[in-house]
Design a protein around this motif. Structure first.
Motif, PDB file in Angstrom:
ATOM      1  N   PHE A 103       0.388  -1.344  -0.348  1.00 30.12           N
ATOM      2  CA  PHE A 103       0.000   0.039  -0.378  1.00 30.12           C
ATOM      3  C   PHE A 103       0.645   1.412  -0.048  1.00 30.12           C
ATOM      4  O   PHE A 103       0.602   2.622   0.101  1.00 30.12           O
ATOM      5  CB  PHE A 103      -0.922   0.227   0.762  1.00 30.12           C
ATOM      6  CG  PHE A 103      -1.721  -1.354   1.358  1.00 30.12           C
ATOM      7  CD1 PHE A 103      -3.333  -0.474   0.568  1.00 30.12           C
ATOM      8  CD2 PHE A 103      -1.750  -2.254   1.870  1.00 30.12           C
ATOM      9  CE1 PHE A 103      -4.128  -2.256   0.050  1.00 30.12           C
ATOM     10  CE2 PHE A 103      -2.840  -2.945   1.877  1.00 30.12           C
ATOM     11  CZ  PHE A 103      -4.064  -3.120   1.298  1.00 30.12           C
ATOM     12  N   GLY A 104       1.878   1.220  -0.061  1.00 26.57           N
ATOM     13  CA  GLY A 104       2.996   2.261   0.304  1.00 26.57           C
ATOM     14  C   GLY A 104       3.009   3.448   1.594  1.00 26.57           C
ATOM     15  O   GLY A 104       2.627   4.736   1.096  1.00 26.57           O
ATOM     16  N   ILE A 105       2.026   2.239   2.062  1.00 31.39           N
ATOM     17  CA  ILE A 105       2.296   3.247   4.066  1.00 31.39           C
ATOM     18  C   ILE A 105       3.062   2.888   4.589  1.00 31.39           C
ATOM     19  O   ILE A 105       3.800   1.654   4.936  1.00 31.39           O
ATOM     20  CB  ILE A 105       0.189   2.905   4.698  1.00 31.39           C
ATOM     21  CG1 ILE A 105      -0.849   2.857   3.316  1.00 31.39           C
ATOM     22  CG2 ILE A 105       0.856   3.868   5.793  1.00 31.39           C
ATOM     23  CD1 ILE A 105      -2.250   2.707   3.887  1.00 31.39           C
ATOM     24  N   ASP A 106       3.545   4.247   5.585  1.00 33.84           N
ATOM     25  CA  ASP A 106       4.504   3.960   7.115  1.00 33.84           C
ATOM     26  C   ASP A 106       3.708   3.654   7.686  1.00 33.84           C
ATOM     27  O   ASP A 106       2.765   4.741   8.423  1.00 33.84           O
ATOM     28  CB  ASP A 106       5.571   4.877   6.309  1.00 33.84           C
ATOM     29  CG  ASP A 106       6.640   5.066   7.352  1.00 33.84           C
ATOM     30  OD1 ASP A 106       6.430   3.746   8.562  1.00 33.84           O
ATOM     31  OD2 ASP A 106       8.250   5.199   7.329  1.00 33.84           O
ATOM     32  N   PRO A 141       0.694   5.072  11.940  1.00 32.24           N
ATOM     33  CA  PRO A 141       0.743   3.267  12.797  1.00 32.24           C
ATOM     34  C   PRO A 141      -1.348   3.097  12.358  1.00 32.24           C
ATOM     35  O   PRO A 141      -1.346   1.769  12.099  1.00 32.24           O
ATOM     36  CB  PRO A 141       0.645   3.212  14.224  1.00 32.24           C
ATOM     37  CG  PRO A 141       1.189   4.873  14.240  1.00 32.24           C
ATOM     38  CD  PRO A 141       1.313   5.536  12.893  1.00 32.24           C
ATOM     39  N   GLU A 142      -1.960   3.892  12.542  1.00 35.10           N
ATOM     40  CA  GLU A 142      -3.247   3.763  12.777  1.00 35.10           C
ATOM     41  C   GLU A 142      -4.508   3.207  11.785  1.00 35.10           C
ATOM     42  O   GLU A 142      -5.040   2.209  11.346  1.00 35.10           O
ATOM     43  CB  GLU A 142      -4.041   4.500  14.010  1.00 35.10           C
ATOM     44  CG  GLU A 142      -3.818   5.175  14.947  1.00 35.10           C
ATOM     45  CD  GLU A 142      -4.488   5.822  15.971  1.00 35.10           C
ATOM     46  OE1 GLU A 142      -5.343   6.146  14.789  1.00 35.10           O
ATOM     47  OE2 GLU A 142      -4.512   6.190  16.857  1.00 35.10           O
ATOM     48  N   VAL A 180      -5.607  -0.120   7.534  1.00 35.62           N
ATOM     49  CA  VAL A 180      -5.934  -0.501   6.202  1.00 35.62           C
ATOM     50  C   VAL A 180      -5.692  -2.169   5.778  1.00 35.62           C
ATOM     51  O   VAL A 180      -6.263  -2.736   4.741  1.00 35.62           O
ATOM     52  CB  VAL A 180      -5.079  -0.038   4.974  1.00 35.62           C
ATOM     53  CG1 VAL A 180      -4.484   0.065   3.720  1.00 35.62           C
ATOM     54  CG2 VAL A 180      -5.220   1.701   5.151  1.00 35.62           C
ATOM     55  N   HIS A 181      -4.862  -2.236   6.155  1.00 41.88           N
ATOM     56  CA  HIS A 181      -3.781  -3.301   6.259  1.00 41.88           C
ATOM     57  C   HIS A 181      -5.304  -5.002   6.714  1.00 41.88           C
ATOM     58  O   HIS A 181      -5.411  -5.351   5.553  1.00 41.88           O
ATOM     59  CB  HIS A 181      -2.923  -3.977   7.248  1.00 41.88           C
ATOM     60  CG  HIS A 181      -2.378  -5.609   7.585  1.00 41.88           C
ATOM     61  ND1 HIS A 181      -3.025  -6.662   7.828  1.00 41.88           N
ATOM     62  CD2 HIS A 181      -1.447  -6.238   6.195  1.00 41.88           C
ATOM     63  CE1 HIS A 181      -2.069  -7.524   7.805  1.00 41.88           C
ATOM     64  NE2 HIS A 181      -1.691  -7.079   6.676  1.00 41.88           N
TER      65      HIS A 181
END
Length: 99
Positions: A58-61, A66-67, A72-73
């Motif tokens: 997803f390209g999310i760090d 964190p939330e 998303v995951h």
């Protein structure tokens, strides 16, 4: 345990919602994200860390967001699992204008 990167996974180019659909019906969003769902299932089955999966797919760090990363995951993985249990049946029948 293999990493998500070792599975040949790269960040999805398609956009995604922060929360996957919550419905008993297959959606166009689901159809557009089947490949992503499969990659999430593969990562989970291979024991990849969720933080790595969300970063790669997803390209999310997850350190910076964190939330959001967890939301998303988890929502997309839950939807991917729903697809394997019942949603896949709907892939076999796609209504047409003639129905």
């Amino acid at each position: 345990m293999r990493s998500v990167s070792a599975l040949g996974m790269t960040s999805e180019a398609a956009s995604f919602d922060n929360i996957a659909p919550i419905s008993d019906e297959l959606t166009e969003y689901d159809r557009a994200h089947i490949k992503l769902y499969m990659r999430l299932l593969d990562a989970a089955d291979d024991g990849a860390e969720w933080t790595e999966a969300v970063n790669v797919l997803f390209g999310i760090d997850p350190v910076q967001e964190p939330e959001r990363a967890r939301q998303v995951h988890d929502s997309h993985l839950a939807r991917a699992r729903w697809m394997t249990q019942s949603g896949y049946r709907q892939l076999l029948h796609r209504p047409t204008d003639r129905d």
